[in-house]
Design an enzyme around this catalytic site. Structure first.
Site, PDB file in Angstrom:
ATOM      1  N   ASP A  52       0.807  -1.217   0.000  1.00 27.70           N
ATOM      2  CA  ASP A  52       0.000   0.000   0.000  1.00 27.70           C
ATOM      3  C   ASP A  52       0.844   1.273   0.000  1.00 27.70           C
ATOM      4  O   ASP A  52       2.022   1.261   0.362  1.00 27.70           O
ATOM      5  CB  ASP A  52      -0.904   0.033   1.238  1.00 27.70           C
ATOM      6  CG  ASP A  52      -2.096  -0.901   1.126  1.00 27.70           C
ATOM      7  OD1 ASP A  52      -2.125  -1.729   0.199  1.00 27.70           O
ATOM      8  OD2 ASP A  52      -2.997  -0.798   1.979  1.00 27.70           O
ATOM      9  N   HIS A  95       3.649  -2.428   3.040  1.00 22.72           N
ATOM     10  CA  HIS A  95       3.645  -1.072   2.501  1.00 22.72           C
ATOM     11  C   HIS A  95       4.904  -0.819   1.678  1.00 22.72           C
ATOM     12  O   HIS A  95       5.987  -1.286   2.047  1.00 22.72           O
ATOM     13  CB  HIS A  95       3.544  -0.048   3.627  1.00 22.72           C
ATOM     14  CG  HIS A  95       2.215  -0.037   4.315  1.00 22.72           C
ATOM     15  ND1 HIS A  95       1.870  -0.973   5.273  1.00 22.72           N
ATOM     16  CD2 HIS A  95       1.145   0.787   4.157  1.00 22.72           C
ATOM     17  CE1 HIS A  95       0.636  -0.734   5.689  1.00 22.72           C
ATOM     18  NE2 HIS A  95       0.173   0.323   5.030  1.00 22.72           N
TER      19      HIS A  95
END
Length: 307
Positions: A119, A264
């Site tokens: 992400d 992430h």
């Protein structure tokens, strides 16, 4: 003499009668007779009996009586009607259950495959390192990208697609969706779709909400647009600045067939994702050794890239 007595008597009689009539007239003005009194009482009784009856309800202008009534009446154990009956937003678990074909957390549990997802990218620091690690391991992953960051780093998005990774819409500015008006929410999705397509020609039917948070109205709109909401069932917690060992442990302890793993490739100001990058080779090596295949979200869920 007799005539005088007669006249005097007659005058007395006349005066007496006039006095009596005068008294009766005054009496009529001062007080109604018994029949009239009964009629007025009956009218008042009828008005009282036909008027509003305070049974279980006290009007607002009788607050003293209301307070006394409340004090003498046991409270409702479950709470007042207006609190219990007022609709409340569904939880994420409720939304996943209600919209099971639109809101997804994982793939087929019968297949030994997992999806790595990253992400908040792209950025110019951690995203290239993640791409390098994936390339070295020969693994395809899914990148959930933020629109304004794609505008800042368009070449990195192009590299993602060139190297076979899938792209997911992760909003334009990474807001908390449930706090937005529906018009603002739509702009976040539509603008990011346009940016992704303009930079790369890539179309995506998948949305990952920032923080994994979304409400029912937003899900219904995405469903109408033939989009899927895809979160995760394994959280690395790498955004906490964990070490490579901690990130690996969090993932390997939770992973199952069909898992979607959250990591992430970029973060907020001051967030250190170096532990997450360093953990990738071990995670990939371990899962491949267990016969697990790495796939992208579109491949795992059978979602076409082009709508």
């Amino acid at each position: 003499m007799k005539n005088r007595k007669y006249l005097f008597g007659l005058l007395s009689t006349i005066l007496s009668v006039g006095f009596l009539f005068g008294c009766n007239d005054n009496k009529d003005d001062a007080e109604p007779d018994q029949t009239e009194r009964l009629s007025k009482q009956e009218e008042e009784n009828n008005h009282h009996n036909n008027g509003p009856k305070n049974v279980g309800y006290q009007p607002d202008n009788d607050k003293d009586v209301q307070r006394e009534f409340d004090a003498d009446t046991p409270d409702l154990r479950g709470g007042p009607e207006h609190l219990v009956r007022e609709p409340h937003p569904l939880s994420l678990a409720d939304l996943r259950k209600k919209y099971s074909h639109t809101f997804l957390l994982n793939g087929d549990r019968a297949k030994r495959e997992v999806a790595l997802t990253f992400d908040d990218g792209p950025d110019g620091k951690f995203t290239p390192q993640v791409l390098d690690a994936l390339k070295k391991s020969g693994v395809k992953a899914t990148f959930c990208v933020v629109g304004n960051r794609v505008k800042a780093h368009p070449d990195i998005l192009k590299r993602m697609i060139k190297e076979g990774h899938a792209i997911v819409n992760h909003s334009y500015s990474h807001p908390n969706f449930p706090k937005l008006k529906i018009e603002e929410f739509r702009k976040e999705i539509v603008n990011t779709d346009h940016i992704i397509h303009k930079v790369s020609g890539y179309n995506t039917s998948i949305v990952r909400p920032p923080y994994g948070s979304i409400n029912e109205e937003e899900i219904k709109w995405l469903a109408h647009e033939n989009k899927k909401v895809v979160n995760w069932d394994v959280d690395s917690l790498d955004w906490k600045g964990l070490s490579a060992e901690q990130v690996s442990t969090n993932i390997l302890a939770q992973v199952k067939p069909g898992s979607i793993i959250l990591q992430h490739s970029a973060g907020g100001e001051g967030e250190d994702l170096s532990g997450s990058v360093k953990a990738l080779p071990e995670i990939i090596h371990k899962l491949k050794g267990d016969g697990v295949k790495f796939v992208t979200i579109p491949d795992m869920l059978g979602i076409p890239v082009n709508k």
